[in-house]
Design a protein around this motif. Structure first.
Motif, PDB file in Angstrom:
ATOM      1  N   MET A  18      -3.220   8.712  -5.170  1.00  0.00           N
ATOM      2  CA  MET A  18      -4.338   7.598  -4.881  1.00  0.00           C
ATOM      3  C   MET A  18      -3.508   6.182  -4.821  1.00  0.00           C
ATOM      4  O   MET A  18      -3.872   5.347  -4.000  1.00  0.00           O
ATOM      5  N   ALA A  19      -2.602   6.026  -5.626  1.00  0.00           N
ATOM      6  CA  ALA A  19      -1.900   4.576  -5.787  1.00  0.00           C
ATOM      7  C   ALA A  19      -1.069   4.624  -4.370  1.00  0.00           C
ATOM      8  O   ALA A  19      -0.946   3.450  -3.894  1.00  0.00           O
ATOM      9  N   ALA A  20      -0.282   5.803  -3.963  1.00  0.00           N
ATOM     10  CA  ALA A  20       0.335   5.442  -2.663  1.00  0.00           C
ATOM     11  C   ALA A  20      -0.708   5.080  -1.636  1.00  0.00           C
ATOM     12  O   ALA A  20       0.003   4.459  -0.561  1.00  0.00           O
ATOM     13  N   THR A  21      -1.490   5.647  -1.599  1.00  0.00           N
ATOM     14  CA  THR A  21      -2.601   5.516  -0.492  1.00  0.00           C
ATOM     15  C   THR A  21      -3.258   4.240  -0.502  1.00  0.00           C
ATOM     16  O   THR A  21      -2.987   3.585   0.722  1.00  0.00           O
ATOM     17  N   ILE A  22      -3.490   3.585  -1.585  1.00  0.00           N
ATOM     18  CA  ILE A  22      -4.007   2.126  -1.462  1.00  0.00           C
ATOM     19  C   ILE A  22      -2.935   1.101  -1.092  1.00  0.00           C
ATOM     20  O   ILE A  22      -3.362  -0.013  -0.515  1.00  0.00           O
ATOM     21  N   HIS A  23      -1.909   1.440  -1.340  1.00  0.00           N
ATOM     22  CA  HIS A  23      -0.694   0.505  -1.151  1.00  0.00           C
ATOM     23  C   HIS A  23      -0.077   0.851   0.300  1.00  0.00           C
ATOM     24  O   HIS A  23       0.834   0.104   0.601  1.00  0.00           O
ATOM     25  N   HIS A  24      -0.377   1.719   1.205  1.00  0.00           N
ATOM     26  CA  HIS A  24       0.095   2.163   2.261  1.00  0.00           C
ATOM     27  C   HIS A  24      -0.319   1.193   3.352  1.00  0.00           C
ATOM     28  O   HIS A  24      -1.339   0.729   3.431  1.00  0.00           O
ATOM     29  N   PRO A  25       0.576   0.717   4.092  1.00  0.00           N
ATOM     30  CA  PRO A  25       0.405  -0.712   4.966  1.00  0.00           C
ATOM     31  C   PRO A  25      -0.453  -0.132   6.129  1.00  0.00           C
ATOM     32  O   PRO A  25      -1.053  -1.125   6.834  1.00  0.00           O
ATOM     33  N   ASN A  26      -0.679   1.159   6.357  1.00  0.00           N
ATOM     34  CA  ASN A  26      -1.282   1.698   7.606  1.00  0.00           C
ATOM     35  C   ASN A  26      -2.960   1.984   7.157  1.00  0.00           C
ATOM     36  O   ASN A  26      -3.426   2.545   7.980  1.00  0.00           O
ATOM     37  N   ILE A  27      -3.134   1.977   6.032  1.00  0.00           N
ATOM     38  CA  ILE A  27      -4.340   2.640   5.455  1.00  0.00           C
ATOM     39  C   ILE A  27      -5.269   1.582   4.745  1.00  0.00           C
ATOM     40  O   ILE A  27      -4.715   0.746   4.044  1.00  0.00           O
ATOM     41  N   THR A  87      -7.990  -8.268 -13.306  1.00  0.00           N
ATOM     42  CA  THR A  87      -6.804  -8.064 -13.876  1.00  0.00           C
ATOM     43  C   THR A  87      -6.767  -6.367 -14.381  1.00  0.00           C
ATOM     44  O   THR A  87      -5.775  -5.719 -14.475  1.00  0.00           O
ATOM     45  N   GLY A  88      -8.134  -5.994 -14.617  1.00  0.00           N
ATOM     46  CA  GLY A  88      -8.437  -4.653 -15.190  1.00  0.00           C
ATOM     47  C   GLY A  88      -7.942  -4.734 -16.685  1.00  0.00           C
ATOM     48  O   GLY A  88      -7.687  -3.416 -17.115  1.00  0.00           O
ATOM     49  N   ASP A 147     -23.743   6.905 -18.449  1.00  0.00           N
ATOM     50  CA  ASP A 147     -22.447   7.334 -17.779  1.00  0.00           C
ATOM     51  C   ASP A 147     -22.506   8.251 -16.907  1.00  0.00           C
ATOM     52  O   ASP A 147     -22.382   9.507 -17.235  1.00  0.00           O
ATOM     53  N   GLN A 148     -22.572   7.951 -15.584  1.00  0.00           N
ATOM     54  CA  GLN A 148     -22.516   9.245 -14.632  1.00  0.00           C
ATOM     55  C   GLN A 148     -21.055  10.071 -14.736  1.00  0.00           C
ATOM     56  O   GLN A 148     -21.410  11.012 -14.154  1.00  0.00           O
ATOM     57  N   PHE A 149     -20.042   9.321 -15.080  1.00  0.00           N
ATOM     58  CA  PHE A 149     -18.932  10.239 -15.185  1.00  0.00           C
ATOM     59  C   PHE A 149     -18.845  11.169 -16.356  1.00  0.00           C
ATOM     60  O   PHE A 149     -17.917  11.906 -16.456  1.00  0.00           O
ATOM     61  N   ASN A 150     -19.728  11.068 -17.181  1.00  0.00           N
ATOM     62  CA  ASN A 150     -19.992  11.946 -18.360  1.00  0.00           C
ATOM     63  C   ASN A 150     -21.455  12.535 -18.354  1.00  0.00           C
ATOM     64  O   ASN A 150     -21.950  12.873 -19.446  1.00  0.00           O
ATOM     65  N   ALA A 151     -21.948  12.920 -16.939  1.00  0.00           N
ATOM     66  CA  ALA A 151     -23.075  13.928 -17.041  1.00  0.00           C
ATOM     67  C   ALA A 151     -24.289  12.987 -17.799  1.00  0.00           C
ATOM     68  O   ALA A 151     -25.161  13.562 -18.231  1.00  0.00           O
ATOM     69  N   GLN A 168      -7.696   6.034 -14.577  1.00  0.00           N
ATOM     70  CA  GLN A 168      -6.848   6.151 -13.308  1.00  0.00           C
ATOM     71  C   GLN A 168      -7.565   5.596 -12.055  1.00  0.00           C
ATOM     72  O   GLN A 168      -7.296   5.820 -10.946  1.00  0.00           O
ATOM     73  N   ALA A 169      -8.523   4.854 -12.154  1.00  0.00           N
ATOM     74  CA  ALA A 169      -9.251   4.257 -10.876  1.00  0.00           C
ATOM     75  C   ALA A 169      -8.495   3.550 -10.231  1.00  0.00           C
ATOM     76  O   ALA A 169      -7.465   2.781 -10.567  1.00  0.00           O
ATOM     77  N   VAL A 170      -8.643   3.581  -8.936  1.00  0.00           N
ATOM     78  CA  VAL A 170      -7.908   2.731  -8.052  1.00  0.00           C
ATOM     79  C   VAL A 170      -8.704   2.305  -6.951  1.00  0.00           C
ATOM     80  O   VAL A 170      -9.378   3.123  -6.447  1.00  0.00           O
ATOM     81  N   PRO A 171      -8.790   1.169  -6.852  1.00  0.00           N
ATOM     82  CA  PRO A 171      -7.839   0.141  -7.565  1.00  0.00           C
ATOM     83  C   PRO A 171      -8.640  -0.169  -8.969  1.00  0.00           C
ATOM     84  O   PRO A 171      -9.817   0.240  -9.080  1.00  0.00           O
ATOM     85  N   LYS A 172      -7.963  -0.625  -9.997  1.00  0.00           N
ATOM     86  CA  LYS A 172      -8.388  -0.716 -11.341  1.00  0.00           C
ATOM     87  C   LYS A 172      -9.096  -1.928 -11.363  1.00  0.00           C
ATOM     88  O   LYS A 172      -8.451  -2.954 -11.891  1.00  0.00           O
TER      89      LYS A 172
END
Length: 366
Positions: free
Chosen positions: A1-10, A46-47, A61-65, A79-83
């Motif tokens: 996910m980190a590589a994707t969000i920092h890719h110049p073409n994405i 800044t997260g 919290d929907q992330f914990n049902a 691990q949220a991207v972006p944080k």
């Protein structure tokens, strides 16, 4: 996910939903995407999660049902991207929407639940200075709109406001708000009732020089003159009015304004007339102008000011069944306490004026 969000073409769009995908005649695809607001400045975030720790609003919290709670301001997971933080804000809460004064009921209830009583008081001040009065005399439309009403019952919002006001006034803490720099404009407000006091409050906060003129001997309008002390004590009204004078607003009592143009000549740039509706309704029947027939508002005023006289040897009839009639009846009852006796043989009641205190049984009989 980190590589994707920092890719110049994405380009990564978060907090977004695809609403429609279509193809044109040239075979090109087009997507309609709805970008939902974060209510957070992504460039400044800044997260650090400090907003999450400071937030007092708990939601499932929907992330914990939905089995645990999280804050309305949150970062979904480590691990949220972006944080970046996001604030859940589906709209205006029903309690706030139903409040005629626009007080953020949801907000100060949340702050009070977290023990932030001063912050809760200051949040109410954003809308009105009459915190203590509304905590007692308001008819609480916010509670009618409370979504908890369909479950165990509405939250006692008005009582929470009363508690917050009483806590602040007992603490002696100064107001948590301050007026803007003076803009050089002067405004005259005619009438010191809820409308006039609230208008003077907002104008004073925005840097206007405000003076309130009140014909009565005390400020507050109906709050200070007609609502009985057992419902709204005079000292509570005085504390609310003191909020307004604390920011520089002048209040002159025993001053009846007869000429608005004269106020302009005295240097006021604007005049706000907030005299309310002090005249009582009439029945339009024969005899209502006889001696001893008193409009309820006039009676409540004299009763509040201690000028109603002695009713211990009088019989009182109240015509009407609304709030004013009930206040008049209860005020008259306090000025002329009755001792009632019940006779078991006929189940009849005989009442006579008495200066003594009625027994518990006689009160039930009344």
């Amino acid at each position: 996910m980190a590589a994707t969000i920092h890719h110049p073409n994405i380009t990564v769009l978060t907090c977004a939903e695809v609403e429609k995908i279509g193809r044109d005649v040239d075979g090109q695809f087009h997507a309609a995407i709805r970008q939902n607001p974060r209510f957070v400045d992504e460039a400044a975030c800044t997260g650090c999660q400090l907003c999450e720790m400071a937030c007092t609003v708990a939601v499932p919290d929907q992330f914990n049902a939905d089995m645990v709670a999280r804050r309305a301001a949150y970062i979904a997971f480590p691990q949220a991207v972006p944080k970046k933080a996001v604030v859940d804000r589906p709209g205006t809460s029903p309690c706030t929407f139903d409040c005629p004064a626009g007080i953020k009921a949801h907000g100060y209830v949340s702050l009070a639940r977290s023990g932030e009583y001063e912050k809760a008081f200051n949040l109410v001040l954003e809308s009105t200075p009459l915190v203590g009065s509304l905590g007692r005399a308001c008819f609480a439309p916010c509670e009618d709109g409370c979504t908890r009403g369909s479950l165990e019952g509405p939250v006692p919002i008005r009582r929470i406001k009363r508690f917050v006001a009483d806590t602040h006034y007992a603490s002696g803490n100064p107001l948590g708000v301050s007026p803007e720099q003076s803009n050089g404009k002067r405004v005259a407000v005619v009438g010191s009732g809820p409308a006039g006091i609230t208008a003077a409050w907002h104008l004073g906060l925005r840097g206007y020089k405000v003076k309130v003129f009140e014909a009565a001997p005390v400020a507050g309008g109906a709050l200070g003159l007609t609502i009985p002390n057992y419902r709204l004590p005079a000292d509570v009204v005085a504390q609310d009015v003191a909020n307004v004078t604390a920011i520089g607003v002048e209040i002159e009592v025993d001053h009846r304004v007869e000429d608005l143009e004269a106020l302009h000549q005295d240097g006021f740039d604007a005049v706000l007339v907030a005299t309310g509706t002090p005249r009582a309704a009439t029945l339009g029947v024969e005899g209502e102008d006889l001696a001893g027939v008193i409009p309820s508002l006039a009676f409540l005023r004299t009763s509040k000011l201690g000028e109603a006289g002695d009713l211990k040897t009088k019989r009182v009839v109240v015509i009407g069944g609304g709030n004013v009639a009930m206040d008049a009846a209860r005020s008259a009852r306090r000025l002329a306490p009755l001792r009632c006796n019940r006779f078991a043989s006929s189940n009849a009641k005989r009442c006579r004026p008495s200066a003594g205190r009625s027994t518990r049984r006689s009160r039930r009989a009344s």
